[in-house]
Design a protein around this motif. Structure first.
Motif, PDB file in Angstrom:
ATOM      1  N   ASN A 155       0.828  -1.204   0.000  1.00  0.00           N
ATOM      2  CA  ASN A 155       0.000   0.000   0.000  1.00  0.00           C
ATOM      3  C   ASN A 155       0.864   1.256   0.000  1.00  0.00           C
ATOM      4  OD1 ASN A 155      -1.528   2.236   1.790  1.00  0.00           O
ATOM      5  ND2 ASN A 155      -3.035   1.047   0.646  1.00  0.00           N
ATOM      6  N   ALA A 156       0.416   2.282  -0.729  1.00  0.00           N
ATOM      7  CA  ALA A 156       1.204   3.506  -0.895  1.00  0.00           C
ATOM      8  C   ALA A 156       0.779   4.649   0.014  1.00  0.00           C
ATOM      9  CB  ALA A 156       1.118   3.984  -2.356  1.00  0.00           C
ATOM     10  N   GLY A 169      -0.607   1.706  10.588  1.00  0.00           N
ATOM     11  CA  GLY A 169      -1.346   0.453  10.627  1.00  0.00           C
ATOM     12  C   GLY A 169      -1.092  -0.349   9.378  1.00  0.00           C
ATOM     13  N   LEU A 170      -1.305   0.250   8.194  1.00  0.00           N
ATOM     14  CA  LEU A 170      -1.058  -0.453   6.943  1.00  0.00           C
ATOM     15  C   LEU A 170       0.435  -0.624   6.681  1.00  0.00           C
ATOM     16  CD1 LEU A 170      -3.755   0.988   4.513  1.00  0.00           C
ATOM     17  CD2 LEU A 170      -3.700  -1.257   5.591  1.00  0.00           C
ATOM     18  N   VAL A 171       1.231   0.383   7.033  1.00  0.00           N
ATOM     19  CA  VAL A 171       2.684   0.259   6.889  1.00  0.00           C
ATOM     20  C   VAL A 171       3.182  -0.915   7.721  1.00  0.00           C
ATOM     21  CG1 VAL A 171       4.896   1.370   7.345  1.00  0.00           C
ATOM     22  CG2 VAL A 171       3.011   2.700   6.367  1.00  0.00           C
ATOM     23  N   PRO A 186       7.818   2.414  -0.798  1.00  0.00           N
ATOM     24  CA  PRO A 186       6.434   1.920  -0.787  1.00  0.00           C
ATOM     25  C   PRO A 186       5.386   2.998  -1.009  1.00  0.00           C
ATOM     26  CG  PRO A 186       7.682   0.952   1.015  1.00  0.00           C
ATOM     27  CD  PRO A 186       8.546   2.029   0.421  1.00  0.00           C
ATOM     28  N   THR A 187       5.697   4.258  -0.723  1.00  0.00           N
ATOM     29  CA  THR A 187       4.699   5.313  -0.848  1.00  0.00           C
ATOM     30  C   THR A 187       4.594   5.880  -2.259  1.00  0.00           C
ATOM     31  OG1 THR A 187       6.241   7.087  -0.234  1.00  0.00           O
ATOM     32  CG2 THR A 187       5.081   5.959   1.561  1.00  0.00           C
ATOM     33  N   ILE A 188       5.450   5.436  -3.165  1.00  0.00           N
ATOM     34  CA  ILE A 188       5.384   5.891  -4.555  1.00  0.00           C
ATOM     35  C   ILE A 188       4.516   4.924  -5.338  1.00  0.00           C
ATOM     36  CG2 ILE A 188       6.687   6.407  -6.649  1.00  0.00           C
ATOM     37  CD1 ILE A 188       9.044   7.163  -4.900  1.00  0.00           C
TER      38      ILE A 188
END
Length: 536
Positions: free
Chosen positions: A99-100, A105-107, A375-377
């Motif tokens: 997930n980006a 929580g998701l990280v 991961p955020t890209i």
């Protein structure tokens, strides 16, 4: 547009179960306009409407969210929905999805860093148990009415309703057993608000779920004969087959023979066959695909408006480009969240183009396969184009935000895979030749009738099976459970992008195979003991 829907938002809110706080539990409300469990079932239609609420609890939250509460400030009404939370727990924690958004929580989900304070761990747990509470209340209230039903309503009909409610409760408990292990336990026998639930062991919960699913079978509709999106005997058999496949994990005792037994019941019923086109199973008119789909979670862009169902799966997996959103049937825009890891695409689909295996349904325009350096890209990683709000004729769904695409909770493709794996693991009642036939049927559909996808008996191994399950079932809420069963979810024998919060992946501890009980519930219920590896 679906011809029939078991639930809508309106129906979901028509019936509210309440518990009296007076000494006399039979006290009726003073206001005749107030509807409670004491009066709602005086109306024959309410029995089915209340059952609809139980079905609806899988896709809609059914409640307003109080954003002033600090533990849910990061969530919304969609985030609190069962399907969305279950999907995240099964997919974002694995190689099938990263997930980006960078949400707290998701990280931690993808990095294997969650604790008993994790928001998503808590929301999933709370959603499961509020849904179980709904089921308990329905079973309690309706069972008490069997001797005095309203005119026009037969005992047999209501017993079928009760069997469906008990199935849903068993399904939710199965999810709790799978994710949380030893959990609080209550049935209709206990009145809410009068006790603190005791903790049941994973093994004993397995026995309870098994006994419930077996007990209700005679009261359920025969395979393929119930209304669309309602439970029948085949759904019951499918859940048992799935549960028996994982029995070694849950109880320490393998039940592969039982897995084969219930897979055979579905296959030999003669009601199901593989749908000819794989992607059509995940499009806006997949309600037509009853040849393969055993039990769907029904959706409708007009009457089922939720950000927590397949609407989430599709929107969160698409970026903001107009071409992409039009292709996915969501002209209102994507949310640029979920995409595939480089590891999954390259390992499971050696040819990611879809030219050979048509199950490799990826959107690649503007996307880089990998490695995923950040991961955020969102542009790093291919997008899954498996789920769309577009019909098999290419027509967009009825709403450009809320989708028409149903979620197949059980389908024949999974049953074939269950049968084959159980045979490979030594189960009786099946044979290797039939297992190979079922796997090659799936692969023939995927590759076309060229024979290019068929495998030999020597190629049908457990290492092949975990990849084949990935190819057939990705983004259908199986991956975490499958990887655990194969011993690949934790440890270092299988690594993927950002496993263990390291770019190339690193080993993780085995305690992560079970989520922790939320700290908030441990504080409220002194009967509960935390799972190993998460503190007290």
């Amino acid at each position: 547009m679906k011809s029939y829907k078991i639930f809508t938002i309106l129906v979901a809110m028509m019936v509210m179960f309440t518990v009296s706080c007076t000494k006399d539990l039979n006290t009726a409300p003073i206001d005749p306009l107030v509807t409670t469990s004491a009066t709602v079932f005086n109306n024959a239609a309410a029995y089915k409407q209340a059952l609809a609420k139980l079905y609806a609890s899988m896709a809609v939250s059914g409640q307003k969210i109080d954003f002033s509460q600090p533990d849910i400030q990061a969530s919304d009404q969609g985030t609190a929905c069962f399907l969305r939370e279950f999907w995240a727990a099964e997919e974002v924690t694995t190689d099938e999805c990263i997930n980006a958004w960078g949400d707290g929580g998701l990280v931690e989900y993808h990095g294997g860093l969650w604790s008993d304070q994790n928001l998503y761990v808590q929301l999933m747990y709370e959603r499961i148990f509020v849904n179980i509470a709904y089921c308990n209340e329905y079973v309690r209230d309706v069972s008490a009415k069997l001797g005095s039903l309203p005119s026009g309503l037969s005992v047999a009909t209501v017993q079928q309703y009760l069997a469906e409610a008990r199935f849903l409760r068993a399904y939710f408990y199965e999810c709790a057993m799978d994710m949380y292990g030893n959990v609080p336990f209550a049935t209709e026998a206990e009145l809410p608000g009068t006790f603190l639930p005791k903790q049941i062991s994973r093994g004993d919960l397995f026995k309870y779920i098994e006994s419930e699913l077996i007990a209700i079978q005679p009261m359920l509709a025969a395979p393929g004969t119930n209304e669309y999106a309602r439970i029948d005997q085949a759904a019951d058999w499918a859940l048992l087959s799935r549960m028996y496949l994982n029995a070694q994990v849950y109880t320490g005792t393998q039940r592969y023979t039982d897995c084969i037994t219930y897979a055979n019941k579905i296959i030999q019923s003669g009601k199901y066959s593989l749908h000819s086109n794989y992607q059509q199973l995940f499009l806006a008119d997949n309600n037509l695909d009853r040849d393969e789909i055993i039990l769907p979670l029904a959706e409708d862009g007009v009457s089922t408006e939720s950000y927590g169902d397949v609407t989430f799966i599709i929107h969160a997996g698409v970026g903001g480009s107009e071409d992409a959103t039009n292709e996915f049937g969501i002209a209102s825009g994507g949310w640029a969240g979920n995409r595939m890891t480089n590891t999954f695409v390259t390992k499971v689909f050696p040819d990611a183009s879809g030219n050979t295996d048509k199950r490799a349904i990826f959107y690649t325009a503007g996307q880089k396969l990998g490695p995923i350096a950040d991961p955020t890209i969102f542009s790093e990683g291919y997008l899954s184009a498996k789920w769309k709000n577009v019909t098999s004729a290419g027509v967009p769904g009825s709403n450009n935000t809320f989708v028409d695409t149903d979620f197949p909770l059980f389908r024949l493709g999974e049953v074939y895979l269950n049968y084959a794996e159980a045979v490979l693991r030594g189960g009786s009642g099946g044979d290797a030749g039939t297992a190979l036939t079922y796997i090659n049927a799936l692969r023939t559909r995927a590759y076309g009738n060229t024979g290019a996808g068929t495998i030999t008996a020597a190629q049908l191994t457990l290492s092949f099976m975990i990849d084949e399950r990935g190819r057939e079932l990705y983004w259908e809420m199986f991956r975490r459970t499958d990887l655990i069963r194969f011993g690949l979810f934790t440890g270092s024998s299988y690594l993927w992008d950002w496993k263990g919060n390291v770019m190339a992946g690193t080993g993780t501890d085995a305690h992560l195979n079970i989520f922790p009980l939320p700290a908030s519930d441990l504080q409220l219920n002194s009967n509960l003991k935390q799972n190993p590896g998460y503190g007290n």
